[in-house]
Structures are given as C-alpha cells and as structure tokens.
Design a protein around this motif. Sequence first.
Motif, mmCIF file in Angstrom:
data_model
loop_
_atom_site.group_PDB
_atom_site.id
_atom_site.type_symbol
_atom_site.label_atom_id
_atom_site.label_comp_id
_atom_site.label_asym_id
_atom_site.label_seq_id
_atom_site.Cartn_x
_atom_site.Cartn_y
_atom_site.Cartn_z
ATOM 1 N N ALA A 1 -0.150 2.799 8.046
ATOM 2 C CA ALA A 1 -0.627 1.926 6.957
ATOM 3 C C ALA A 1 -2.132 2.085 6.756
ATOM 4 C CB ALA A 1 -0.284 0.472 7.271
ATOM 5 N N ARG B 1 1.615 0.539 11.892
ATOM 6 C CA ARG B 1 0.287 0.013 11.542
ATOM 7 C C ARG B 1 -0.720 1.152 11.351
ATOM 8 N NH1 ARG B 1 1.895 -3.639 16.058
ATOM 9 N NH2 ARG B 1 2.472 -5.643 15.102
ATOM 10 N N THR C 1 -4.574 4.746 -1.184
ATOM 11 C CA THR C 1 -4.844 3.555 -1.988
ATOM 12 C C THR C 1 -6.294 3.520 -2.463
ATOM 13 O OG1 THR C 1 -5.084 2.341 0.102
ATOM 14 C CG2 THR C 1 -2.994 2.133 -1.044
ATOM 15 N N PHE D 1 5.786 8.097 -1.162
ATOM 16 C CA PHE D 1 5.012 8.158 0.077
ATOM 17 C C PHE D 1 4.725 9.599 0.457
ATOM 18 C CE2 PHE D 1 5.143 8.108 4.855
ATOM 19 C CZ PHE D 1 3.899 7.535 5.033
ATOM 20 N N SER E 1 0.924 11.196 -0.137
ATOM 21 C CA SER E 1 0.252 11.578 1.110
ATOM 22 C C SER E 1 -0.128 13.049 1.092
ATOM 23 C CB SER E 1 1.154 11.278 2.312
ATOM 24 O OG SER E 1 1.402 9.899 2.444
ATOM 25 N N ASN F 1 -2.686 -2.914 2.840
ATOM 26 C CA ASN F 1 -1.753 -2.015 3.530
ATOM 27 C C ASN F 1 -1.340 -2.584 4.878
ATOM 28 O OD1 ASN F 1 -2.485 -0.400 1.387
ATOM 29 N ND2 ASN F 1 -3.047 1.361 2.610
ATOM 30 N N PHE G 1 -2.859 5.549 5.291
ATOM 31 C CA PHE G 1 -2.520 5.581 3.865
ATOM 32 C C PHE G 1 -3.612 4.948 3.015
ATOM 33 C CE2 PHE G 1 0.182 4.609 0.113
ATOM 34 C CZ PHE G 1 0.726 5.870 -0.079
ATOM 35 N N GLY G 2 -4.587 4.320 3.656
ATOM 36 C CA GLY G 2 -5.741 3.811 2.915
ATOM 37 C C GLY G 2 -6.462 4.892 2.145
ATOM 38 N N SER H 1 -8.750 -1.124 0.037
ATOM 39 C CA SER H 1 -7.967 0.095 0.281
ATOM 40 C C SER H 1 -7.106 0.014 1.532
ATOM 41 C CB SER H 1 -8.909 1.306 0.389
ATOM 42 O OG SER H 1 -9.803 1.141 1.477
ATOM 43 N N TRP H 2 -7.455 -0.897 2.469
ATOM 44 C CA TRP H 2 -6.692 -0.924 3.720
ATOM 45 C C TRP H 2 -6.186 -2.298 4.147
ATOM 46 C CZ3 TRP H 2 -8.604 -3.744 7.878
ATOM 47 C CH2 TRP H 2 -9.966 -4.090 7.827
ATOM 48 N N ILE I 1 0.878 -5.678 4.491
ATOM 49 C CA ILE I 1 2.243 -5.296 4.117
ATOM 50 C C ILE I 1 2.994 -4.746 5.324
ATOM 51 C CG2 ILE I 1 3.586 -3.633 2.762
ATOM 52 C CD1 ILE I 1 1.406 -3.965 0.559
ATOM 53 N N ALA I 2 2.312 -3.944 6.131
ATOM 54 C CA ALA I 2 2.950 -3.406 7.343
ATOM 55 C C ALA I 2 3.366 -4.538 8.276
ATOM 56 C CB ALA I 2 2.005 -2.439 8.051
#
Length: 204
Positions: free
Chosen positions: A149, A146, A156, A12, A16, A185, A152-153, A181-182, A188-189
């Motif tokens: 997440a 959230r 991804t 992570f 990032s 995420n 972080f797109g 991409s999102w 999962i969050a």
Amino acid sequence: MPALIRTRTVLFWLLSLAVALVSYRWLAFGVEASMDFMLHHFIDRRTAFLAHVLFAPVALALAPFQMAKSLRARRAALHRWMGRVYGVAILISGLGGLAMAPFSSAGPVAAWGFGILAVLWLGVTGRGIWLAMQRRIAEHRRWMIRSVALTFGAVTLRIELPLLAMAFGFDTGYRIVAWLSWVPNLLIAEWWLRRTDARPLVAA
C-alpha cells in the motif's frame, strides 16, 4: 464481484508496471527536463537521489508479483527471491528518500510527509520480512499488504499531483500530495485487513 476483482487486479498490475517504467524517463530525457522539481536533489544529494529513483521503481514493479496468490502457491522459491529483491530495493530507496525528505523544495509540510512515509516504508517492510524469516506467514502477509500500500503511493502520487497542481498550484499541491499519496492507501489497507483477515489485497 468477480468482475470487480478482475478489474481491480488489472488496474493494479497495469498502473504499477506502467509507473515503474515511466519512472526511468529521466535516464532518456535528463532530470531537468523530466522532473525539474527534483533537480536540487540531483545536484546536492546525488547519491540519495539515485538510490531513490533507481530502486523505488524496482519495488513497485515487483509488488504485483508478490501479491499474486498463484505465484506464492506454485513458485514459492521464486516468491521468496523476488521478496528479497523487493526488500533490498525498499531499503536502498527508502534510505535515499529519507535523506532527501528534509530538503524538499515544498517546505516542512512536504518534508514531514515524505519523511514519515520513508520511515514507515522501511519499518513496515522490515517487519514483514522479519515475520517471514520467523515463518509467521499469516502475519507476514498482513505486513506486506501494508508495505505494498505504501509502495503504491508512487502511483497515487502521479495520479493526484496533476489534479492538485491544477486546483491549488504546484507548490501547494506538492505539499498536499506528500500526505495524500500514501495516507489513504494505508487506511484502505487497514480497512481491508480488518474485513478479510489477511487475504491477499488482489486476486492472482
């Protein structure tokens, strides 16, 4: 399990920070050479383009620091100030992304994907910051998980797009990644929040 958590945390942080840094490659190589699929935005919507590409990496680079439990516990004031910078970066970048989304070169499917992402990014982050201002810290943490997440797109997207482009061609891959991409995420969050009752997404 501790080894898995450490591995997840290291990835992570590395992903990032690495993607945030690489996102500024256009400053050295130019937009046409480094992200030609964004060139039309640079030409026609330069203010929105610059708002997005200058400030989104700031939010991405700050995300691991804001998720680190040790920083929150030992440097609460620093956490709050970094949170303000994170929020402002998302405000500026999110508005820029929202302004560009309707003009995606990949058509309306991609436009809707990126547009909804921008709205959610702004709304979720704004909600999280408002909760912090109300001292509703447990709820604040849930909403910021959230937010991260969605932030972080950016990572991804860069992992998925080359694979999708190879499998389906760039245009089709870009339409898919505008959602892929999102959305996972965020799912999962949500799954994580239900299982952990607002504990941090990553270990410090």
